[in-house]
Design an enzyme around this catalytic site. Sequence first.
Site, mmCIF file in Angstrom:
data_model
loop_
_atom_site.group_PDB
_atom_site.id
_atom_site.type_symbol
_atom_site.label_atom_id
_atom_site.label_comp_id
_atom_site.label_asym_id
_atom_site.label_seq_id
_atom_site.Cartn_x
_atom_site.Cartn_y
_atom_site.Cartn_z
ATOM 1 N N ASP A 1 -72.370 -61.505 -12.153
ATOM 2 C CA ASP A 1 -72.431 -62.328 -10.940
ATOM 3 C C ASP A 1 -73.631 -63.267 -11.078
ATOM 4 O O ASP A 1 -74.780 -62.844 -10.977
ATOM 5 C CB ASP A 1 -72.571 -61.399 -9.718
ATOM 6 C CG ASP A 1 -72.558 -62.156 -8.393
ATOM 7 O OD1 ASP A 1 -72.924 -63.347 -8.376
ATOM 8 O OD2 ASP A 1 -72.209 -61.534 -7.370
ATOM 9 N N LYS B 1 -73.366 -70.295 -1.992
ATOM 10 C CA LYS B 1 -74.826 -70.317 -2.116
ATOM 11 C C LYS B 1 -75.288 -71.609 -2.788
ATOM 12 O O LYS B 1 -75.019 -72.666 -2.286
ATOM 13 C CB LYS B 1 -75.285 -69.058 -2.844
ATOM 14 C CG LYS B 1 -74.606 -67.768 -2.336
ATOM 15 C CD LYS B 1 -74.988 -67.405 -0.916
ATOM 16 C CE LYS B 1 -74.113 -66.316 -0.288
ATOM 17 N NZ LYS B 1 -73.980 -65.092 -1.051
#
Length: 380
Positions: free
Chosen positions: A170, A195
């Site tokens: 990730d 994000k």
Amino acid sequence: MKFETKAIHVGQAPEPATGAINVPIFQTSTYVQKSPGTHKGYEYSRTGNPTRTALEECLASLEEGKYGLAFASGMAAISTVLNLLKTGDQVVSCDDLYGGTYRIFEKVYRDYGLDFVYVEPTNPATFEKAITKKTRMVWLETPTNPLLKIVDLKAVAKIARKHKLISVMDNTFATPYFQKPLTMGIDIVVHSTTKFLGGHSDVIGGAIVTSNKKYYERMKFCQNAVGGVPGPMDCFLVLRGLKTLSVRMKEHEKNAKKIALFLQKHPKVKKVLYPGLKNHPQHKLAAKQMDGFGAIISFVLKSNLAGAKRFLSKLKLFALAESLGGVESLAEHPAIMTHASLPKNVRDSLGISDSFVRISVGIENVDDLIEDLKSGLAVV
Ligand SMILES: *Cc1c(COP(=O)(O)O)cnc(C)c1O
């Protein structure tokens, strides 16, 4: 082509019908066929949509992978990677993970007969020790969330390869601007594009990038079968975010470095966790495998819960909110907010105490941000 150029151009040729410089938002569910089965590559927008294709191609190129898949959220992307597994399979993962990832492992996929074990990730040997006959996948985050530990990606990728496991990483925290896991031997990269990639706190999205054709084809099949796809407007927003990723990441990091040093010297701060600090236990490894240290800083206040709450409530520029990676600075309390889904005994053993705070440093003027932190620290 270099990173900055790819972010602006890959997958984003001017639109041929009109010359529009931006990829249009193809707000359509279906596509007209000339005769049954004769079409222009698109049949139905769950399966594919041109705005999404542009985003997928751009993301793949930034991660130096062959194939990209865009999703409605980071969690939809993570869920689709887990669809590569079958009942009885085991995943070896880090003991410090995004709360939602821990939750989908434990509260969703465990019920389907998958098993998850968690190891302290700073020593690659701990991964190898945890591998059993059932293990099929290694799931990594680095820097980890919220403790900002660094996992040696090359070493763990090598162990995974040796045992014929799928390695997944990730890369939400570092972004491909600072870290490219596929170039270090990792099989699959996942993202929450919500994000830094989107970067403006205005969209929820996720992505997968891989160069492995077999994994790609199975995940593409599952994406279409399960259906967690992003709408064209969301793809457009992430694509627009990507264009400025490099300039934003540079500013994020410049501010974060100054703030980490400021916090480290402050008498009300017990400990600062930031891989860019020379005293971070894995600073050297971070410097080796990353091109920058990112914008997430965690720190421990010399206070109790009440002091941490006073600090967070006093901040004006740092918004008290979950999430991270936007142009605006955010602050949060992991034990109460993002990591509440971890059992308290697990949080305690990891060191996520009541005086533990995580900040996402934005790209405002750093002097203003430091003033804001000073005023918060004054009431601790
Ligand atoms: C936010 C986040 C996710 C989940 O993504 P969503 O877009 O919120 O679904 C996964 N991993 C990390 C590291 C994250 O920060």
